[in-house]
Write a protein that holds these residues in place. Sequence first.
Motif, mmCIF file in Angstrom:
data_model
loop_
_atom_site.group_PDB
_atom_site.id
_atom_site.type_symbol
_atom_site.label_atom_id
_atom_site.label_comp_id
_atom_site.label_asym_id
_atom_site.label_seq_id
_atom_site.Cartn_x
_atom_site.Cartn_y
_atom_site.Cartn_z
ATOM 1 N N ARG A 113 0.798 -1.223 0.000
ATOM 2 C CA ARG A 113 0.000 0.000 0.000
ATOM 3 C C ARG A 113 0.834 1.279 0.000
ATOM 4 O O ARG A 113 0.330 2.338 -0.395
ATOM 5 C CB ARG A 113 -0.920 0.030 1.223
ATOM 6 N N ASP A 114 2.072 1.201 0.444
ATOM 7 C CA ASP A 114 2.871 2.416 0.608
ATOM 8 C C ASP A 114 2.952 3.198 -0.697
ATOM 9 O O ASP A 114 3.285 2.657 -1.753
ATOM 10 C CB ASP A 114 4.285 2.068 1.070
ATOM 11 N N GLY A 115 2.628 4.485 -0.624
ATOM 12 C CA GLY A 115 2.710 5.350 -1.787
ATOM 13 C C GLY A 115 1.453 5.397 -2.628
ATOM 14 O O GLY A 115 1.415 6.102 -3.648
ATOM 15 N N PHE A 116 0.408 4.679 -2.219
ATOM 16 C CA PHE A 116 -0.843 4.659 -2.978
ATOM 17 C C PHE A 116 -1.983 5.205 -2.123
ATOM 18 O O PHE A 116 -1.981 5.065 -0.895
ATOM 19 C CB PHE A 116 -1.170 3.237 -3.447
ATOM 20 N N THR A 117 -2.936 5.798 -2.787
ATOM 21 C CA THR A 117 -4.073 6.374 -2.065
ATOM 22 C C THR A 117 -5.076 5.308 -1.649
ATOM 23 O O THR A 117 -5.829 5.507 -0.680
ATOM 24 C CB THR A 117 -4.795 7.413 -2.935
ATOM 25 N N ALA A 118 -5.094 4.179 -2.356
ATOM 26 C CA ALA A 118 -6.039 3.102 -2.063
ATOM 27 C C ALA A 118 -5.609 1.866 -2.847
ATOM 28 O O ALA A 118 -4.697 1.919 -3.687
ATOM 29 C CB ALA A 118 -7.465 3.503 -2.448
ATOM 30 N N VAL A 119 -6.289 0.751 -2.559
ATOM 31 C CA VAL A 119 -6.069 -0.512 -3.273
ATOM 32 C C VAL A 119 -7.425 -1.043 -3.718
ATOM 33 O O VAL A 119 -8.378 -1.059 -2.930
ATOM 34 C CB VAL A 119 -5.383 -1.565 -2.378
ATOM 35 N N ALA B 143 16.191 -6.318 -15.308
ATOM 36 C CA ALA B 143 15.489 -6.410 -16.587
ATOM 37 C C ALA B 143 13.981 -6.499 -16.374
ATOM 38 O O ALA B 143 13.198 -5.864 -17.094
ATOM 39 C CB ALA B 143 15.987 -7.622 -17.368
ATOM 40 N N LEU B 144 13.538 -7.275 -15.376
ATOM 41 C CA LEU B 144 12.110 -7.362 -15.081
ATOM 42 C C LEU B 144 11.564 -6.017 -14.614
ATOM 43 O O LEU B 144 10.445 -5.620 -14.979
ATOM 44 C CB LEU B 144 11.860 -8.432 -14.021
ATOM 45 N N ARG B 145 12.330 -5.313 -13.814
ATOM 46 C CA ARG B 145 11.890 -3.982 -13.369
ATOM 47 C C ARG B 145 11.771 -3.027 -14.555
ATOM 48 O O ARG B 145 10.863 -2.186 -14.601
ATOM 49 C CB ARG B 145 12.881 -3.423 -12.347
ATOM 50 N N ALA B 146 12.670 -3.169 -15.514
ATOM 51 C CA ALA B 146 12.609 -2.303 -16.696
ATOM 52 C C ALA B 146 11.341 -2.576 -17.492
ATOM 53 O O ALA B 146 10.682 -1.644 -17.979
ATOM 54 C CB ALA B 146 13.848 -2.510 -17.561
ATOM 55 N N VAL B 147 10.981 -3.850 -17.633
ATOM 56 C CA VAL B 147 9.740 -4.204 -18.330
ATOM 57 C C VAL B 147 8.546 -3.601 -17.590
ATOM 58 O O VAL B 147 7.649 -3.011 -18.205
ATOM 59 C CB VAL B 147 9.597 -5.725 -18.442
ATOM 60 N N LYS B 148 8.540 -3.757 -16.285
ATOM 61 C CA LYS B 148 7.427 -3.214 -15.513
ATOM 62 C C LYS B 148 7.342 -1.697 -15.668
ATOM 63 O O LYS B 148 6.243 -1.141 -15.810
ATOM 64 C CB LYS B 148 7.562 -3.588 -14.034
ATOM 65 N N ILE C 147 8.351 -9.105 -8.065
ATOM 66 C CA ILE C 147 9.613 -8.413 -7.805
ATOM 67 C C ILE C 147 9.369 -7.331 -6.770
ATOM 68 O O ILE C 147 8.285 -6.745 -6.700
ATOM 69 C CB ILE C 147 10.200 -7.792 -9.095
ATOM 70 N N SER C 148 10.382 -7.073 -5.957
ATOM 71 C CA SER C 148 10.246 -6.017 -4.944
ATOM 72 C C SER C 148 10.179 -4.664 -5.633
ATOM 73 O O SER C 148 10.663 -4.486 -6.758
ATOM 74 C CB SER C 148 11.418 -6.062 -3.970
ATOM 75 N N ARG C 149 9.559 -3.734 -4.970
ATOM 76 C CA ARG C 149 9.405 -2.396 -5.552
ATOM 77 C C ARG C 149 10.735 -1.661 -5.549
ATOM 78 O O ARG C 149 11.503 -1.708 -4.595
ATOM 79 C CB ARG C 149 8.362 -1.604 -4.764
ATOM 80 N N ALA C 150 11.019 -0.973 -6.640
ATOM 81 C CA ALA C 150 12.231 -0.169 -6.729
ATOM 82 C C ALA C 150 12.035 1.109 -5.930
ATOM 83 O O ALA C 150 10.951 1.705 -5.907
ATOM 84 C CB ALA C 150 12.542 0.156 -8.182
ATOM 85 N N GLY D 242 3.662 1.961 -11.477
ATOM 86 C CA GLY D 242 3.802 0.848 -10.553
ATOM 87 C C GLY D 242 2.530 0.450 -9.836
ATOM 88 O O GLY D 242 2.582 -0.071 -8.715
ATOM 89 N N ILE D 243 1.370 0.620 -10.484
ATOM 90 C CA ILE D 243 0.103 0.353 -9.791
ATOM 91 C C ILE D 243 -0.298 -1.119 -9.812
ATOM 92 O O ILE D 243 -1.138 -1.547 -9.006
ATOM 93 C CB ILE D 243 -1.046 1.189 -10.399
ATOM 94 N N LEU D 244 0.283 -1.912 -10.716
ATOM 95 C CA LEU D 244 -0.167 -3.294 -10.889
ATOM 96 C C LEU D 244 0.493 -4.231 -9.881
ATOM 97 O O LEU D 244 1.710 -4.440 -9.904
ATOM 98 C CB LEU D 244 0.127 -3.769 -12.308
ATOM 99 N N ASN D 245 -0.310 -4.761 -8.972
ATOM 100 C CA ASN D 245 0.136 -5.745 -7.988
ATOM 101 C C ASN D 245 1.493 -5.382 -7.393
ATOM 102 O O ASN D 245 2.422 -6.203 -7.413
ATOM 103 C CB ASN D 245 0.189 -7.138 -8.617
ATOM 104 N N PRO D 246 1.646 -4.177 -6.849
ATOM 105 C CA PRO D 246 2.958 -3.760 -6.343
ATOM 106 C C PRO D 246 3.462 -4.683 -5.242
ATOM 107 O O PRO D 246 2.737 -5.057 -4.326
ATOM 108 C CB PRO D 246 2.688 -2.349 -5.800
#
Length: 538
Positions: free
Chosen positions: A148-154, A514-519, A534-537, A526-530
Amino acid sequence: MTESDLPVVEMIRPRWGNPRTPGSLPTVAEQALGMLGVQGPRPAVGAAEVEVPASVLSDDARGALEAVVGAEQVSVDAAVRRQHTRGYSLPDLLKLRAGDASDAPDAVVFPGSHDDVVDLLAVCARHRIAVVPFAGGTSVVGGLVAARDGFTAVIALDVRRLDRLVAVDEVSRTATLEAGMRSPRAEELLAAHGFTLGHFPQSYEGASIGGYAAARSAGQSSAGYGRFDEMVVGLVVATPRGTLRLGTAPRSAAGPDLRQLILGSEGAFGVITSVTVEVRPTPVERVFEAWRFPSFVDGAAALRALAQDGPMPTVLRLSDEAETAINLADPTGSSGGSGVSGGCVVIAGYEGEPDDVAQRRAGATAVFAHAGGESLGTDAGEAWRTGRYRGPYLRDPLLDAGVLVETLETATFWSNLHTLKAAVTTTLTEALAEQGTQALVLCHVSHVYPSGASLYFTVVCAQADDPVAQWHAAKARANAAIRGAGATITHHHGVGTDHRAALAEEIGPLAVEALRAVKHVLDPDGILNPGVLISRAH
């Protein structure tokens, strides 16, 4: 009974399966509880006692979501949100059974089309809302809990309304299915055209087509029909930046196969809205039988011989000595045990045209006999086939009784199979013993390939005072043992959050980058299943 006879099941969290046919413990299981030191019952709290946090979705954001799908398709009802809280891993269930719904989404949104999904993702990006793609909800690796960190809601984006059979190409033997379609419904619709998908995992009654693709699912019949990702020839994916349409031919040399990038991505790169899959003619004949082998080593040698040199059954599975003795394949207890004194049991199933079934069965029979197998006949095989979907129903009464029960799986090459099995079994046993709980660790091979096989472990012990922490400690040790043995962290359960750190170790930092770059390209906000895959950058 065949899979097409089974209904779609709407499971009511935190319990598994059809609520009208709950699981109950067979006598042999009840007798085993005392041996494990189980102290007493731990029933789940009632639904009314599960406190769902107040929704923090703003009125403006809710209005924007409703403008896309209509007010009736956006729910902030506590009961609806509770049913979209987490998945079916042991920690997920234990938390909800204890009344903890702190991970509940702030709303559940039900799109009715691919365009709806694209528009909803655009709304969520503008309002900084995290999105958890949701279909069957049967993840067992923490794949339905967004950071949830950094998002207004889920929100939970439930695609159940995307449930059409879009097209059947009888010449190419392919079918296009929307992602929210449940497995029994897919089999029903395909059967009307004379086809089957042939994908039957134990989650079959409640799982979805999109979920299979997102997690690289593998079903009981993988020896004959292949894994789900091997069936996929086309995908339509909604992302915050637009639509991906992948797959113009069965195979292609037009650069890297981007279908493989989406398969197994668990909603972190996009929301799968439809899948085109290869289908097979509905089998005319089915025969399931059981074979007894003196040891797991002997049984594995027979499976390897078939996987490498054929002929391949449609279903091929080997239970080790412990699993054979407990006989988890008979959840009703009606057979009074496996009927096998010692040794290990192989289940072999054959589906198809009668001549093909007879030919493959005769060839496999010769391999089994040469490897030292003893035929137990078709009654035992049919009992496994018809009873296997009842197996997961055992977990609820076991948890109610105070038992900790969970599964994990991995895969490796044949040359490493027995080393891996010993390492994981020993590690789990020791990790739980150090916490004061004697464990029973069962194992089976359920998927085989010319070069290797999967290992699927079931762990049973008494619940400690804090069973979530108890399992987290044991699972962390098991993950380390798997990686220490050089095996993959998961064969078909997926990554979610439970295997995220181990995945990073398995593929290395450059691949994670590389996976983070695709995301970042597909989902720049970064809203999709954060936090999933992979861990959030930062």
